[in-house]
Design a protein around this motif. Sequence first.
Motif, PDB file in Angstrom:
ATOM      1  N   VAL A 176      21.819  72.193  20.408  1.00 23.46           N
ATOM      2  CA  VAL A 176      21.135  71.024  20.955  1.00 23.46           C
ATOM      3  C   VAL A 176      22.194  70.061  21.488  1.00 23.46           C
ATOM      4  O   VAL A 176      23.068  69.626  20.745  1.00 23.46           O
ATOM      5  CB  VAL A 176      20.268  70.318  19.896  1.00 23.46           C
ATOM      6  CG1 VAL A 176      19.584  69.087  20.506  1.00 23.46           C
ATOM      7  CG2 VAL A 176      19.218  71.266  19.333  1.00 23.46           C
ATOM      8  N   MET A 177      22.113  69.758  22.771  1.00 22.01           N
ATOM      9  CA  MET A 177      23.026  68.807  23.395  1.00 22.01           C
ATOM     10  C   MET A 177      22.316  67.465  23.523  1.00 22.01           C
ATOM     11  O   MET A 177      21.210  67.384  24.059  1.00 22.01           O
ATOM     12  CB  MET A 177      23.457  69.299  24.777  1.00 22.01           C
ATOM     13  CG  MET A 177      24.205  70.622  24.773  1.00 22.01           C
ATOM     14  SD  MET A 177      25.798  70.514  23.913  1.00 22.01           S
ATOM     15  CE  MET A 177      26.678  69.374  24.971  1.00 22.01           C
ATOM     16  N   VAL A 185      26.942  65.191  22.998  1.00 22.10           N
ATOM     17  CA  VAL A 185      27.344  65.650  21.666  1.00 22.10           C
ATOM     18  C   VAL A 185      26.588  66.931  21.313  1.00 22.10           C
ATOM     19  O   VAL A 185      25.354  66.958  21.367  1.00 22.10           O
ATOM     20  CB  VAL A 185      27.074  64.570  20.598  1.00 22.10           C
ATOM     21  CG1 VAL A 185      27.519  65.053  19.227  1.00 22.10           C
ATOM     22  CG2 VAL A 185      27.790  63.272  20.971  1.00 22.10           C
ATOM     23  N   PRO A 186      27.312  68.016  20.954  1.00 19.26           N
ATOM     24  CA  PRO A 186      26.655  69.282  20.599  1.00 19.26           C
ATOM     25  C   PRO A 186      26.317  69.353  19.107  1.00 19.26           C
ATOM     26  O   PRO A 186      27.108  68.919  18.261  1.00 19.26           O
ATOM     27  CB  PRO A 186      27.708  70.329  20.966  1.00 19.26           C
ATOM     28  CG  PRO A 186      29.015  69.628  20.748  1.00 19.26           C
ATOM     29  CD  PRO A 186      28.781  68.169  21.063  1.00 19.26           C
ATOM     30  N   TYR A 187      25.156  69.896  18.792  1.00 15.95           N
ATOM     31  CA  TYR A 187      24.744  70.135  17.411  1.00 15.95           C
ATOM     32  C   TYR A 187      24.278  71.582  17.295  1.00 15.95           C
ATOM     33  O   TYR A 187      23.623  72.107  18.203  1.00 15.95           O
ATOM     34  CB  TYR A 187      23.600  69.201  17.001  1.00 15.95           C
ATOM     35  CG  TYR A 187      23.969  67.734  16.956  1.00 15.95           C
ATOM     36  CD1 TYR A 187      24.477  67.158  15.790  1.00 15.95           C
ATOM     37  CD2 TYR A 187      23.805  66.925  18.076  1.00 15.95           C
ATOM     38  CE1 TYR A 187      24.803  65.809  15.740  1.00 15.95           C
ATOM     39  CE2 TYR A 187      24.134  65.568  18.032  1.00 15.95           C
ATOM     40  CZ  TYR A 187      24.633  65.031  16.870  1.00 15.95           C
ATOM     41  OH  TYR A 187      24.968  63.691  16.818  1.00 15.95           O
ATOM     42  N   VAL A 202      19.448  66.514  14.556  1.00 16.55           N
ATOM     43  CA  VAL A 202      18.555  66.782  15.682  1.00 16.55           C
ATOM     44  C   VAL A 202      17.238  67.407  15.226  1.00 16.55           C
ATOM     45  O   VAL A 202      16.549  68.055  16.009  1.00 16.55           O
ATOM     46  CB  VAL A 202      19.235  67.692  16.732  1.00 16.55           C
ATOM     47  CG1 VAL A 202      20.383  66.969  17.392  1.00 16.55           C
ATOM     48  CG2 VAL A 202      19.712  69.005  16.115  1.00 16.55           C
ATOM     49  N   TYR A 203      16.890  67.205  13.950  1.00 15.60           N
ATOM     50  CA  TYR A 203      15.592  67.690  13.463  1.00 15.60           C
ATOM     51  C   TYR A 203      14.473  67.062  14.295  1.00 15.60           C
ATOM     52  O   TYR A 203      13.483  67.712  14.618  1.00 15.60           O
ATOM     53  CB  TYR A 203      15.415  67.354  11.989  1.00 15.60           C
ATOM     54  CG  TYR A 203      14.032  67.669  11.462  1.00 15.60           C
ATOM     55  CD1 TYR A 203      13.582  68.982  11.356  1.00 15.60           C
ATOM     56  CD2 TYR A 203      13.151  66.647  11.084  1.00 15.60           C
ATOM     57  CE1 TYR A 203      12.306  69.279  10.901  1.00 15.60           C
ATOM     58  CE2 TYR A 203      11.880  66.930  10.615  1.00 15.60           C
ATOM     59  CZ  TYR A 203      11.453  68.249  10.526  1.00 15.60           C
ATOM     60  OH  TYR A 203      10.190  68.527  10.078  1.00 15.60           O
ATOM     61  N   ASN A 208      15.610  63.558  26.780  1.00 21.88           N
ATOM     62  CA  ASN A 208      16.754  64.117  27.510  1.00 21.88           C
ATOM     63  C   ASN A 208      17.592  65.095  26.682  1.00 21.88           C
ATOM     64  O   ASN A 208      18.655  65.534  27.149  1.00 21.88           O
ATOM     65  CB  ASN A 208      17.651  63.011  28.069  1.00 21.88           C
ATOM     66  CG  ASN A 208      16.899  62.045  28.965  1.00 21.88           C
ATOM     67  OD1 ASN A 208      16.058  62.462  29.761  1.00 21.88           O
ATOM     68  ND2 ASN A 208      17.172  60.756  28.829  1.00 21.88           N
ATOM     69  N   ASP A 209      17.166  65.456  25.476  1.00 27.59           N
ATOM     70  CA  ASP A 209      17.866  66.501  24.720  1.00 27.59           C
ATOM     71  C   ASP A 209      17.774  67.823  25.477  1.00 27.59           C
ATOM     72  O   ASP A 209      16.793  68.095  26.184  1.00 27.59           O
ATOM     73  CB  ASP A 209      17.237  66.686  23.331  1.00 27.59           C
ATOM     74  CG  ASP A 209      17.719  65.640  22.331  1.00 27.59           C
ATOM     75  OD1 ASP A 209      18.588  64.822  22.685  1.00 27.59           O
ATOM     76  OD2 ASP A 209      17.230  65.646  21.187  1.00 27.59           O
TER      77      ASP A 209
END
Length: 255
Positions: A176-177, A185-187, A202-203, A208-209
């Motif tokens: 998820v960016m 930020v990457p997750y 990012v749950y 805009n994700d």
Amino acid sequence: MVMMALWLTSCKTPTNITYLQDVDENKPIKTQSDGYIRFKPGDKLSIFVHSRDEKLMELFNLSGRNGNMSMMSTGGQNYAPYTVDDKGEIDFPVLGPIKIEGMTRDEVQKKIKNELVTQSLCKDPVVTVAFYNMNFSVLGNAGTGVKMINKDRITLLEAIAMGDLNINGLRKNILVMRQEGDQQVPYRVDLTSAESVYNSPVYYIQQNDIIYVEPNNMSKRSSTVMGSSAYTPSFWFGMFSSVMSVALLIYNIVK
């Protein structure tokens, strides 16, 4: 022997397909308390003020009859959306600039209603705020596309359920960016692990994700020309057939 090994491998039950594999049915999972969509600069929203006084309604609701911009429709009338500026404000009729950055949809509704009543501009306002063209994106081995945000909170699982993962989507490494300030930020999230999903920042998805579902190794290997490589069963079956054909040809010649 090679053929037997491939057959046994193909019959093996995969362990990377099932979601939330470590869930204990007798133990509740604690979820995050917030996760609401909050307005940021550049977001668009529609605001409609309903009142018994029709003149006041015309005053507070931006008519879009003379513009070329995208409109919202309410009760047969077209109204222009508001855009949150770089200061995190919208310019509302009569009230002027209103700071809404970081606020939820419900908080904006209450703030505008309170301002209208406090300033004696409207006695009985009913304020409705809606997201306007706010979205997130899904890429890769899933139901891809731009997904519209139509509720105050959307979980990662709900976002993926809008199209669901393909069987070859890698569930253990969802990317998820997220735009945070001037950075992307990457997750990473492992959908097979409840702890990874529910404890992830990012749950809850934000506007805009970008969600990217990577293909698993088998899918990558089979993406060569003709969908066959030395790592795929189709390669070995093809090789076996070729060897058998040559052997049969030689047998018929020397017979």
